[in-house]
Design an enzyme around this catalytic site. Sequence first.
Site, PDB file in Angstrom:
ATOM      1  N   HIS A 267       4.996  67.609  43.564  1.00 42.39           N
ATOM      2  CA  HIS A 267       4.943  66.415  42.706  1.00 42.39           C
ATOM      3  C   HIS A 267       6.142  66.329  41.772  1.00 42.39           C
ATOM      4  O   HIS A 267       6.439  65.259  41.236  1.00 42.39           O
ATOM      5  CB  HIS A 267       3.651  66.424  41.892  1.00 42.39           C
ATOM      6  CG  HIS A 267       3.233  65.082  41.388  1.00 42.39           C
ATOM      7  ND1 HIS A 267       3.087  63.993  42.217  1.00 42.39           N
ATOM      8  CD2 HIS A 267       2.948  64.643  40.137  1.00 42.39           C
ATOM      9  CE1 HIS A 267       2.713  62.947  41.496  1.00 42.39           C
ATOM     10  NE2 HIS A 267       2.629  63.308  40.241  1.00 42.39           N
ATOM     11  N   TYR A 302       6.002  59.456  33.535  1.00 39.90           N
ATOM     12  CA  TYR A 302       6.888  60.133  34.477  1.00 39.90           C
ATOM     13  C   TYR A 302       8.319  60.227  33.949  1.00 39.90           C
ATOM     14  O   TYR A 302       9.088  61.058  34.422  1.00 39.90           O
ATOM     15  CB  TYR A 302       6.909  59.378  35.810  1.00 39.90           C
ATOM     16  CG  TYR A 302       5.721  59.660  36.696  1.00 39.90           C
ATOM     17  CD1 TYR A 302       5.850  60.460  37.826  1.00 39.90           C
ATOM     18  CD2 TYR A 302       4.468  59.131  36.412  1.00 39.90           C
ATOM     19  CE1 TYR A 302       4.768  60.726  38.644  1.00 39.90           C
ATOM     20  CE2 TYR A 302       3.379  59.390  37.225  1.00 39.90           C
ATOM     21  CZ  TYR A 302       3.530  60.186  38.346  1.00 39.90           C
ATOM     22  OH  TYR A 302       2.457  60.449  39.146  1.00 39.90           O
TER      23      TYR A 302
END
Length: 324
Positions: A267, A302
């Site tokens: 990820h 993010y």
Amino acid sequence: MPAVLLLSAGKALTVRTAADAFLGSLANPNTVRNYGIAVGKTAKRIGDGRPLASVADDEVGEALELLWGDSAVNTWNARRGAVLSWTSWCTERGYDGPAVPAWAKRLPPPDSDTPVRSKMAIDRLIARRDVHLREKTLWRMLYETCARSEEILDANIEDLDLAGRRAPVKAKGAQPKVRRRGATRSDYVLETVFWDAGTARLLPRLLKGRTRGPVFVTHRRPGPGKVLSGRDVCPDTGLARLSYGQARALLDRHTAHAGPGTGWDLHEYRHSSLTHLGEQGASELMLMAKSRHKKAENVRRYFKPSAEAIAEVTSLLAPGDARR
């Protein structure tokens, strides 16, 4: 055809009856399982046999606090959201009952602690001679597409548009086009991911003329006792699709610094690529389009610029002669 459950209105409707009716109205089995935990435990805490109309709003909030007040923020939000869906469902159908009180608020999600790797570190890892072509291609594709690992691992060769450098993927939480049991991938609304020159150079070498089956496959054929769908096996080589667990272990093996489990996570490529795009000036809307997030708050989690990037942008505030 499922039987229709007729519910009595008003005080005759018990907490457990309302909970079961709500869960029975849900079509997705995963949603039923997740919501069942929150709604089932809350109903039990309030009192299964009590008339729904006799339950006060604060009782729902107190049950949530007692059950999940000390849980992680994401767990609290998920359980609260499930109970809120239940009480709203009852209200929409005209049943007298409680609501989630205003003081039992949804909490802002915590910042992600997933590390962001530098572009140089990613390039160096992919360039290593001891890394197999399959892993090089997977990692480069994850980085350039900003896609989730499961989306890329689930891709098949026939899905790829090599000339256009794009492919449709079944995204997380994809909605079915029609309500059908045993729905296949084509029955879902697919989203498109895009890659660039790095992936475009590696993919043809990886495929070696294969035109069907999974893009990323294992190096050995599956054992006789393993049952796989036709889509998960290469019809030409008999090799099976590379699983998430296998791909994660391979990355960890190449990046671990203090024993197994201390390496990178798949990820991290998604976090890193979105951060690098943001540092290069990509707008929030463009980052949402690239990552396919539906909410701006999610894509902000993010974006974690490096200290160097913050220092560079801070230099824009210096006096005019200080940057000469």
